[in-house]
Write an enzyme that holds these catalytic residues in place. Structure first.
Site, PDB file in Angstrom:
ATOM      1  N   HIS A  92       0.847  -1.198   0.000  1.00 28.65           N
ATOM      2  CA  HIS A  92       0.000   0.000   0.000  1.00 28.65           C
ATOM      3  C   HIS A  92       0.880   1.244   0.000  1.00 28.65           C
ATOM      4  O   HIS A  92       2.002   1.238   0.520  1.00 28.65           O
ATOM      5  CB  HIS A  92      -0.982   0.004   1.172  1.00 28.65           C
ATOM      6  CG  HIS A  92      -0.361   0.042   2.539  1.00 28.65           C
ATOM      7  ND1 HIS A  92       0.056   1.209   3.130  1.00 28.65           N
ATOM      8  CD2 HIS A  92      -0.112  -0.949   3.433  1.00 28.65           C
ATOM      9  CE1 HIS A  92       0.538   0.933   4.337  1.00 28.65           C
ATOM     10  NE2 HIS A  92       0.454  -0.362   4.544  1.00 28.65           N
ATOM     11  N   ASP A  94      -0.146   4.409   1.053  1.00 34.50           N
ATOM     12  CA  ASP A  94      -0.504   5.440   2.024  1.00 34.50           C
ATOM     13  C   ASP A  94       0.211   5.198   3.349  1.00 34.50           C
ATOM     14  O   ASP A  94       0.677   4.100   3.643  1.00 34.50           O
ATOM     15  CB  ASP A  94      -2.016   5.500   2.245  1.00 34.50           C
ATOM     16  CG  ASP A  94      -2.603   4.175   2.723  1.00 34.50           C
ATOM     17  OD1 ASP A  94      -2.168   3.114   2.233  1.00 34.50           O
ATOM     18  OD2 ASP A  94      -3.503   4.200   3.581  1.00 34.50           O
ATOM     19  N   ASP A 124       6.503   0.776   6.905  1.00 32.42           N
ATOM     20  CA  ASP A 124       5.077   0.520   6.632  1.00 32.42           C
ATOM     21  C   ASP A 124       4.557   1.519   5.602  1.00 32.42           C
ATOM     22  O   ASP A 124       3.889   2.471   5.963  1.00 32.42           O
ATOM     23  CB  ASP A 124       4.310   0.626   7.943  1.00 32.42           C
ATOM     24  CG  ASP A 124       2.850   0.240   7.828  1.00 32.42           C
ATOM     25  OD1 ASP A 124       2.502  -0.456   6.855  1.00 32.42           O
ATOM     26  OD2 ASP A 124       2.063   0.639   8.704  1.00 32.42           O
ATOM     27  N   GLU A 156      -5.107   1.806   2.520  1.00 35.18           N
ATOM     28  CA  GLU A 156      -5.068   0.625   3.390  1.00 35.18           C
ATOM     29  C   GLU A 156      -5.174   1.016   4.851  1.00 35.18           C
ATOM     30  O   GLU A 156      -5.742   0.286   5.659  1.00 35.18           O
ATOM     31  CB  GLU A 156      -3.772  -0.145   3.130  1.00 35.18           C
ATOM     32  CG  GLU A 156      -3.679  -1.503   3.825  1.00 35.18           C
ATOM     33  CD  GLU A 156      -3.082  -1.434   5.229  1.00 35.18           C
ATOM     34  OE1 GLU A 156      -3.141  -2.457   5.940  1.00 35.18           O
ATOM     35  OE2 GLU A 156      -2.562  -0.360   5.624  1.00 35.18           O
ATOM     36  N   GLU A 157      -4.611   2.179   5.215  1.00 35.53           N
ATOM     37  CA  GLU A 157      -4.564   2.579   6.619  1.00 35.53           C
ATOM     38  C   GLU A 157      -5.911   3.054   7.157  1.00 35.53           C
ATOM     39  O   GLU A 157      -6.060   3.233   8.367  1.00 35.53           O
ATOM     40  CB  GLU A 157      -3.520   3.684   6.816  1.00 35.53           C
ATOM     41  CG  GLU A 157      -2.090   3.272   6.507  1.00 35.53           C
ATOM     42  CD  GLU A 157      -1.499   2.325   7.536  1.00 35.53           C
ATOM     43  OE1 GLU A 157      -2.234   1.899   8.450  1.00 35.53           O
ATOM     44  OE2 GLU A 157      -0.308   2.007   7.414  1.00 35.53           O
ATOM     45  N   GLU A 181       4.147  -6.150   3.984  1.00 40.13           N
ATOM     46  CA  GLU A 181       3.933  -5.489   5.282  1.00 40.13           C
ATOM     47  C   GLU A 181       5.077  -5.854   6.240  1.00 40.13           C
ATOM     48  O   GLU A 181       5.747  -6.879   6.068  1.00 40.13           O
ATOM     49  CB  GLU A 181       2.597  -5.934   5.882  1.00 40.13           C
ATOM     50  CG  GLU A 181       1.370  -5.428   5.140  1.00 40.13           C
ATOM     51  CD  GLU A 181       0.969  -4.013   5.531  1.00 40.13           C
ATOM     52  OE1 GLU A 181       1.758  -3.348   6.243  1.00 40.13           O
ATOM     53  OE2 GLU A 181      -0.130  -3.582   5.138  1.00 40.13           O
ATOM     54  N   HIS A 368       3.869   3.141  12.489  1.00 37.81           N
ATOM     55  CA  HIS A 368       2.985   4.100  13.176  1.00 37.81           C
ATOM     56  C   HIS A 368       3.683   4.765  14.350  1.00 37.81           C
ATOM     57  O   HIS A 368       3.026   5.287  15.247  1.00 37.81           O
ATOM     58  CB  HIS A 368       1.687   3.423  13.660  1.00 37.81           C
ATOM     59  CG  HIS A 368       0.890   2.781  12.573  1.00 37.81           C
ATOM     60  ND1 HIS A 368      -0.402   2.302  12.789  1.00 37.81           N
ATOM     61  CD2 HIS A 368       1.157   2.535  11.279  1.00 37.81           C
ATOM     62  CE1 HIS A 368      -0.863   1.785  11.659  1.00 37.81           C
ATOM     63  NE2 HIS A 368       0.084   1.916  10.731  1.00 37.81           N
TER      64      HIS A 368
END
Length: 395
Positions: A92, A94, A124, A156-157, A181, A368
């Site tokens: 992903h 984003d 990520d 995705e997030e 991931e 994150h």
């Protein structure tokens, strides 16, 4: 269905993409935050256009797929080679928002320090897309008996809208997928699902000097929370899978707000929860069970409940241990495929008939987080693994 910006392979002279660190630098330096907070949300189209240009130059058949009604968001499907079967390398584009002031490094400037590359999206998972392109640099279409597909998705997030669009359009066809991931270079064949729900209770305000003058939504929420925690205990007694580090389904009560003043009976109270089911648990059935529990708990109280799906949910994922892609990933890494608690786009690829394994160079502990990073000594091993996977599956 209209599809924009399709560039078939072979329409111009092949050119090499930029060097690996230049690609990662540009990916990190192109903001693509997705957030449920409108002021923070940015879209991912600029990142998709970067990838599309590199892959078009490298001779891939490139398709950019805008999301319905969202011109700032798109998926990318870039295919090298033809034929049945095939391998998807998926990531992903984003990122989550960043904590301004908590970063020691600029989140949008790739910074090398202490054997690490720092930047928002390094672990990520934007860096994985650069690694996938680099791993395929010397592969030519004539080398392949099955196609290899680089898939880059949107949102995705937050909403999984990019993956959902792929399923709605039946857009990707392959036999296997590797999703990059952050797993610390260990293969994952199972993960929990996830859903989020808001419960809003509406009572009646009144002066706190006389409880009969109102109907407290806050006190009613206290009863609802007790009922939900009792239900959580029931679920955890019924469902258990020792392959997961946390072997039971979890439910987190993450947000609550109610009332406006201590001398006023609370008229409205709101609770947000996150539920992570094990494989075999159905998200729709769980959501209906929450609604029933709350409704039954409030029966006869005069309190009204309203529900909202904050996130419709990602199903749990299981790829069978004997699947070829799982066995290959175990062989190449030397680790048995495991299970994680976080969700991915793997269940949507499964709906397209693809067998996925999740395997990437970052660590979930960095995802994150302020000063997100990827270890430099993971780059070459990941590219080697990707190259070996492509050769085993596609050549």
């Amino acid at each position: 269905i209209a599809r924009a910006d399709r560039h078939p392979a072979g329409t111009h002279m092949r050119q090499d993409p930029p060097e690996l660190l230049a690609m990662i630098t540009q990916l990190i330096g192109t903001p693509s935050v997705s957030s449920i907070t409108p002021d923070l949300d940015q879209g991912n189209r600029a990142v998709i256009d970067l990838l599309a240009g590199w892959l078009d130059d490298a001779g891939f058949d490139v398709e950019v797929m805008p999301l319905p009604g969202e011109p700032a968001r798109a998926n990318l499907i870039a295919t090298l080679g033809r034929g049945p079967g095939g391998l998807v390398l998926s990531g992903h584009t984003d990122t989550v928002p960043w904590d301004d002031g908590d970063w020691q490094h600029d989140p949008f400037t790739l910074t090398e320090a202490d054997g690490r590359l720092f930047g928002l999206g390094t672990a990520d998972m934007k860096a994985f897309l650069g690694l996938a392109i680099e791993a395929l640099r010397d592969i030519r279409p004539q080398d392949l008996r099955e196609p290899v597909i680089i898939l880059a998705t949107a949102d995705e997030e937050t909403s999984m809208a990019g993956a959902r669009t792929l399923v709605e359009r039946d857009a990707v066809h392959a036999r296997h997928a590797l999703i990059g991931e952050p797993t610390g270079m260990r293969p994952v064949r199972m993960h929990k699902g996830m859903m989020m729900e808001a419960i809003r209770l509406h009572g009646h305000a009144g002066h706190s000097s006389d409880p009969a003058l109102g109907n407290s939504a806050l006190e009613a929420m206290h009863r609802v929370i007790a009922a939900l925690l009792a239900w959580r205990e029931e679920l955890q007694l019924r469902w258990r899978d020792p392959l997961f580090a946390v072997p039971v389904p979890t439910m987190n009560l993450g947000h609550i707000h109610g009332g406006d003043n201590p001398n006023r009976i609370c008229a409205d109270c709101e609770l947000h929860l996150d539920l992570r089911p094990l494989p075999g648990m159905d998200i729709d059935e769980l959501r209906q069970a929450i609604h029933r529990r709350v409704t039954d708990t409030l029966q006869g109280t005069g309190i009204r409940a309203v529900f909202e799906a904050l996130f419709e949910g990602v199903p749990a994922m299981v790829t069978e241990p004997e699947a070829r892609i799982v066995r290959l990933a175990e062989q190449l890494t030397g680790h048995e495929a495991g299970a994680v608690a976080f969700g991915t786009e793997a269940p949507y690829l499964q709906q397209l008939g693809i067998q996925p394994v999740v395997l990437g160079p970052g660590n979930i502990e960095q995802a994150h987080q302020p000063d997100e990073y990827i270890a430099i000594n993971r780059l070459q091993p990941m590219m080697d693994l990707l190259g070996q996977t492509v050769k085993s599956v596609c050549t």
